[in-house]
Design an enzyme around this catalytic site. Structure first.
Site, PDB file in Angstrom:
ATOM      1  N   GLY A  12       0.705  -1.040  -0.120  1.00  0.00           N
ATOM      2  CA  GLY A  12      -0.385   0.280   0.274  1.00  0.00           C
ATOM      3  C   GLY A  12       0.947   1.394   0.261  1.00  0.00           C
ATOM      4  N   SER A  14       0.777   3.162  -2.515  1.00  0.00           N
ATOM      5  CA  SER A  14       0.497   4.095  -3.848  1.00  0.00           C
ATOM      6  C   SER A  14       0.182   5.597  -3.311  1.00  0.00           C
ATOM      7  CB  SER A  14      -0.529   3.457  -4.411  1.00  0.00           C
ATOM      8  OG  SER A  14      -1.207   2.156  -3.713  1.00  0.00           O
ATOM      9  N   ARG A  15      -0.155   5.579  -1.633  1.00  0.00           N
ATOM     10  CA  ARG A  15      -1.945   6.355  -1.498  1.00  0.00           C
ATOM     11  C   ARG A  15      -1.079   6.718   0.444  1.00  0.00           C
ATOM     12  NH1 ARG A  15      -6.857   5.074  -1.150  1.00  0.00           N
ATOM     13  NH2 ARG A  15      -7.128   3.138  -2.535  1.00  0.00           N
ATOM     14  N   ASN A  92       0.942  -2.549   5.535  1.00  0.00           N
ATOM     15  CA  ASN A  92       0.434  -1.015   5.588  1.00  0.00           C
ATOM     16  C   ASN A  92      -0.834  -1.459   5.266  1.00  0.00           C
ATOM     17  OD1 ASN A  92       0.219   2.060   5.696  1.00  0.00           O
ATOM     18  ND2 ASN A  92       0.326   1.673   4.050  1.00  0.00           N
ATOM     19  N   SER A 144      -4.157  -0.103  14.742  1.00  0.00           N
ATOM     20  CA  SER A 144      -4.892   1.167  14.595  1.00  0.00           C
ATOM     21  C   SER A 144      -5.452   1.680  15.668  1.00  0.00           C
ATOM     22  CB  SER A 144      -6.175   1.169  13.510  1.00  0.00           C
ATOM     23  OG  SER A 144      -7.176   2.546  13.752  1.00  0.00           O
ATOM     24  N   TYR A 156     -13.388  -3.515  11.487  1.00  0.00           N
ATOM     25  CA  TYR A 156     -12.113  -2.667  11.680  1.00  0.00           C
ATOM     26  C   TYR A 156     -11.561  -2.952  12.760  1.00  0.00           C
ATOM     27  CZ  TYR A 156      -9.293   0.988  10.369  1.00  0.00           C
ATOM     28  OH  TYR A 156      -7.700   1.468   9.944  1.00  0.00           O
TER      29      TYR A 156
END
Ligand code: NDP
Length: 262
Positions: A12, A14-15, A92, A144, A156
């Site tokens: 992850g 790319s952002r 990530n 998180s 989540y």
């Protein structure tokens, strides 16, 4: 340079905060193999900026879905071949599919558990042999602050709690082989993920609840990755680092949490 000669694999990139982590890694001398799943444009942008930050760093991206174990195994094999070896792995990649439990579909539940928890397992499993052969290696898994239980985000919260238990188990199984597995718990960072899912009111509440009274800056997440990737953390294993600005709880459930459904 703290990470000179280290090769890092990061999912992850790319952002969001994964992109920022790639930048901090190359600034500290690392070579980086990172993945994306849908946004090749984002991956190209990360690569171009990373090369500007450190022209000597080797940086490559790979398309890989962390939910697909075959895809993970093939991509990991290719990255190890391309880079010669991998010393540090960052899990990530992530998504959100929020909703109250009694309206949560099987798909919403499964996609989040598979991306975060199962994906982290697939990627770690794929690298264990490499780390054993190299006589050591470091996993950095991203949880998180929602692991404490976030109303409207049961999928989540469960996945992010699971990542902590999984990571501690891995550290206990392989710590005697100099394999490290630590967890970062980010607080609130403004990214596409949070932007699309949190209303302004929720963001204000996150900020108000944090001791620093502000959102995190993506490079501040990247610096925590550098700490775990480097020898600065040589006596830290199976541990959890909170990068939250002092946020130890999260705002209560509010129907405005889901910006897109307003
Ligand atoms: P973003 O939505 O900005 O970026 C998510 C990244 O994950 C993208 O690179 C995306 O690729 C990739 N990705 C998504 N699904 C998959 C998949 N199935 N396989 C492989 N890659 C995938 O998220 P953030 O930067 O905000 O979050 C990054 C991590 O940090 C997540 O694990 C998140 O849970 C965690 N986190 C973030 C917080 C925050 O405040 N931002 C707070 C707490 C934790 P592509 O671009 O190709 O779609």
């Amino acid at each position: 340079m703290l990470l000179k000669g280290k090769n890092v694999f990061l999912t992850g990139g790319s952002r969001g905060i994964g992109k920022a982590a790639v930048y901090e890694l190359v600034k500290n001398g690392a070579n980086v193999a990172f993945t994306y799943v849908s946004s090749e444009e984002g991956a190209k942008d990360t690569l171009n900026n990373a090369k500007k930050l450190n022209p000597e760093a080797k940086v490559s991206y790979y398309k890989m879905d962390v939910k697909n174990s075959k895809d993970v195994d093939q991509t990991v094999e290719k990255a190890i071949k391309d880079f010669g070896s991998i010393n540090v792995v960052v899990n990530n990649a992530g998504i959100l599919r929020d909703g109250p439990i009694h309206f949560m579909s099987n798909e919403q539940w499964d996609e989040v558990i598979q991306t975060h928890l199962t994906g982290t397992f697939y990627v770690c499993r794929a690298f264990i042999d490499e780390f054993i052969v190299n006589k050591g290696g470091k996993f950095i898994n991203i949880s998180s602050i929602c692991h404490v239980g976030s109303a409207g985000q049961a999928n989540y919260s469960a996945a992010k709690s699971g990542i902590i238990g999984f990571s501690k188990a891995l550290a206990k199984e392989y710590g005697n082989k100099d394999i490290y597995c630590n967890v970062i718990v980010p607080g609130y960072f403004k990214t596409e993920l949070t932007d699309a899912n949190a209303s302004e009111m929720i963001v204000e509440q996150f900020v108000r609840l944090s001791m620093l009274q502000r959102e995190g800056k993506p490079d501040e997440f990247g610096k925590a990755i550098v700490f775990f990737a480097s020898d600065l953390s040589s006596f830290v294993n199976g541990d959890v680092l909170y990068v939250t600005g002092g946020l130890d709880t999260i705002p209560p459930y509010n129907t405005k949490r889901q910006k897109k459904k307003e």
